[in-house]
Design a protein around this motif. Structure first.
Motif, PDB file in Angstrom:
ATOM      1  N   ARG A  19       0.821  -1.208   0.000  1.00  0.00           N
ATOM      2  CA  ARG A  19       0.000   0.000   0.000  1.00  0.00           C
ATOM      3  C   ARG A  19       0.859   1.263   0.000  1.00  0.00           C
ATOM      4  NH1 ARG A  19      -5.044   0.534   4.059  1.00  0.00           N
ATOM      5  NH2 ARG A  19      -5.644  -1.201   2.710  1.00  0.00           N
ATOM      6  N   TYR A  20       1.968   1.244   0.746  1.00  0.00           N
ATOM      7  CA  TYR A  20       2.749   2.464   0.931  1.00  0.00           C
ATOM      8  C   TYR A  20       4.113   2.428   0.239  1.00  0.00           C
ATOM      9  CZ  TYR A  20      -0.716   2.955   4.657  1.00  0.00           C
ATOM     10  OH  TYR A  20      -1.892   3.024   5.370  1.00  0.00           O
ATOM     11  N   SER A  21       4.359   1.384  -0.550  1.00  0.00           N
ATOM     12  CA  SER A  21       5.635   1.251  -1.261  1.00  0.00           C
ATOM     13  C   SER A  21       6.813   1.273  -0.292  1.00  0.00           C
ATOM     14  CB  SER A  21       5.784   2.352  -2.322  1.00  0.00           C
ATOM     15  OG  SER A  21       4.767   2.259  -3.283  1.00  0.00           O
ATOM     16  N   ILE A  22       6.700   0.495   0.774  1.00  0.00           N
ATOM     17  CA  ILE A  22       7.767   0.345   1.768  1.00  0.00           C
ATOM     18  C   ILE A  22       8.458  -0.995   1.515  1.00  0.00           C
ATOM     19  CG2 ILE A  22       8.259   0.136   4.234  1.00  0.00           C
ATOM     20  CD1 ILE A  22       5.712   1.734   4.753  1.00  0.00           C
ATOM     21  N   PRO A  23       9.776  -1.068   1.584  1.00  0.00           N
ATOM     22  CA  PRO A  23      10.447  -2.361   1.390  1.00  0.00           C
ATOM     23  C   PRO A  23       9.960  -3.394   2.401  1.00  0.00           C
ATOM     24  CG  PRO A  23      12.041  -0.574   1.286  1.00  0.00           C
ATOM     25  CD  PRO A  23      10.750   0.038   1.742  1.00  0.00           C
TER      26      PRO A  23
END
Length: 461
Positions: free
Chosen positions: A196-200
């Motif tokens: 959802r948040y483009s976090i690794p």
């Protein structure tokens, strides 16, 4: 799957409020009070051991304000309570938020008593949105602040969010991953949040996988075969030191195949002593490139202790204590009326005074760019040399711009955090950063207070 467990429809958003917001709204309606009102949102005081706060949750607030409504089902429920008039419920059926919002951008650092958000809208609209605004900004800011403290304590070592499973609900697990990334976390174990948040995304293995195999080394080999580019082995299922030797064995087997063991994880015990022992075992075997991860009940206080003790830990996985902001799970965030129909107003309750009027915050820095002090002013004031912090983010009920990426919010945080003196970052009993009212705001507060007291005296006679 029942999506109602995870989602509030737009038609029901208006019901996410406290009952007294609706009873006040009907009173305003019956009295014809539709003039513009301005409300300030601020923390009255600091949570324990905090010297600053990190703003998070604004994007949720703006999405809510653009979508808030009372659908047929919501109004029918309110009608069934028997509390509200038909005319008022019809009014709610046409209600949409049409106001303006000025706010501190997400990722920026702020301090107690500073208005982090200001709403100006017709009285009923501005009143009804109070509950959800506080809900979205209060806890996410506490999570972001807790995360920032962990990042500060780690002194350059990576910190990852491992808190989803013990978060108090799906929503708080997602907001922790988001808030943590804004405040400097490197990754999250929560796959939904990662997408959802483009976090690794980050993760290793659980003890169940080790116990599912006849021996620990067989489990290690299986995992290394399945994920040769990201093998991190959990050491403490049976005996941490023996697990380290088994990891060395599998690490050497991987080297023979042209691969590298990425890391090992400690999840219990004395992290300082165990990390020193494991580091020696790995280095003696020539595996000095293998990183050590520590997880399990870790927060900023434990990170500070381990770093001070010289623990050779490269990555800290933080979970329950950080996701819940365990030592400060709540704080007194208030939403107070400061102006109605052009008339500045204020509250005079002891220790709960709320200064009147629309405001701005100016931040002044010293010659080296470090934060020096903040000044809360009236909106129309201009403070030479100061940086105005509150920005217009919504006009006429619509966002003024697209919400920035988390990377931009993270950069804001890094810039602000770099400008904050180390004394205010202390984990124990930090000093309070200087925040003052401008002379003009102080004069207005005195005038309004004097008028209120005069009116009280008159009514008492």
């Amino acid at each position: 799957m029942n999506q109602r467990a995870f989602h509030i429809t737009r038609a029901d958003l208006g019901l996410f409020t406290d009952l007294y917001e609706l009873t006040m709204a009907q009173t305003y309606f019956e009295q014809g009070m539709f003039s513009p009102a301005t409300f300030d949102l601020f923390f009255r005081s600091y949570p324990p051991n905090r010297g600053y706060l990190v703003c998070a949750g604004l994007e949720d607030v703006l999405d809510f304000l653009e979508g808030v409504s009372f659908g047929d089902g919501s109004r029918e429920y309110l009608r069934e309570t028997g509390m509200f008039t038909g005319d008022f419920l019809d009014f709610l059926g046409d209600l949409q938020f049409s106001g303006n919002v000025r706010a501190l951008p997400e990722g920026r650092i702020f301090f107690a008593n500073e208005p982090v958000l200001e709403v100006t809208a017709p009285m009923i609209e501005a009143q009804l949105v109070e509950t959800l605004i506080i809900n979205r900004l209060n806890f996410q800011s506490l999570q972001a602040t807790k995360a920032a403290r962990c990042v500060s304590a780690a002194q350059g070592r990576a910190v990852s969010d491992f808190g989803a499973r013990r978060a108090p609900g799906i929503d708080s697990a997602l907001t922790m991953a988001r808030s943590g990334f804004i405040s400097g976390f490197q990754s999250t174990s929560n796959v939904m949040a990662a997408r959802r948040y483009s976090i690794p995304p980050a993760g290793t293995m659980a003890h169940s996988m080790i116990t599912a195999f006849p021996t620990e080394v067989e489990a290690f080999r299986a995992y290394a075969t399945a994920f040769p580019q990201r093998t991190i082995l959990l050491l403490d299922t049976y005996d941490t030191i023996e697990g380290a030797h088994n990891a060395v064995q599998v690490g050497r087997e991987m080297e023979a195949r042209g691969q590298r063991l990425a890391g090992v994880r400690l999840d219990s015990g004395d992290y300082l002593d165990l990390s020193l022992q494991v580091r020696r075992i790995l280095d003696k075997a020539g595996l000095n490139y293998v990183r050590i991860v520590a997880s399990g009940g870790i927060d900023e206080y434990e990170i500070e202790r381990l770093v001070a003790g010289g623990a050779p830990i490269d990555i800290f996985g933080v979970g329950t204590k950080v996701t819940t902001s365990a030592d400060a799970p709540y704080c007194d965030m208030s939403y107070k009326l400061t102006c109605y129909d052009g008339r500045p107003v204020m509250k005079l309750s002891p220790e709960k005074v709320s200064p009147p009027g629309a405001k701005q915050i100016y931040r002044l820095r010293d010659s080296e760019g470090q934060f020096e002090r903040d000044v809360i002013t009236l909106l129309e004031e201009n403070l030479p040399g100061g940086e105005a912090l509150l920005e217009t983010v919504m006009e006429g009920g619509r966002k003024t711009d697209r919400c920035p990426s988390l990377a931009v919010m993270r950069e804001r945080f890094e810039q602000d955090f770099g400008g904050l003196d180390v004394h205010f970052k202390k984990l124990h009993n930090p000093p309070h950063y200087p925040v003052a009212f401008s002379p003009a705001l102080t004069r207005l507060a005195g005038q309004v207070q004097g008028q209120i007291l005069e009116n009280l005296d008159s009514s008492g006679n």
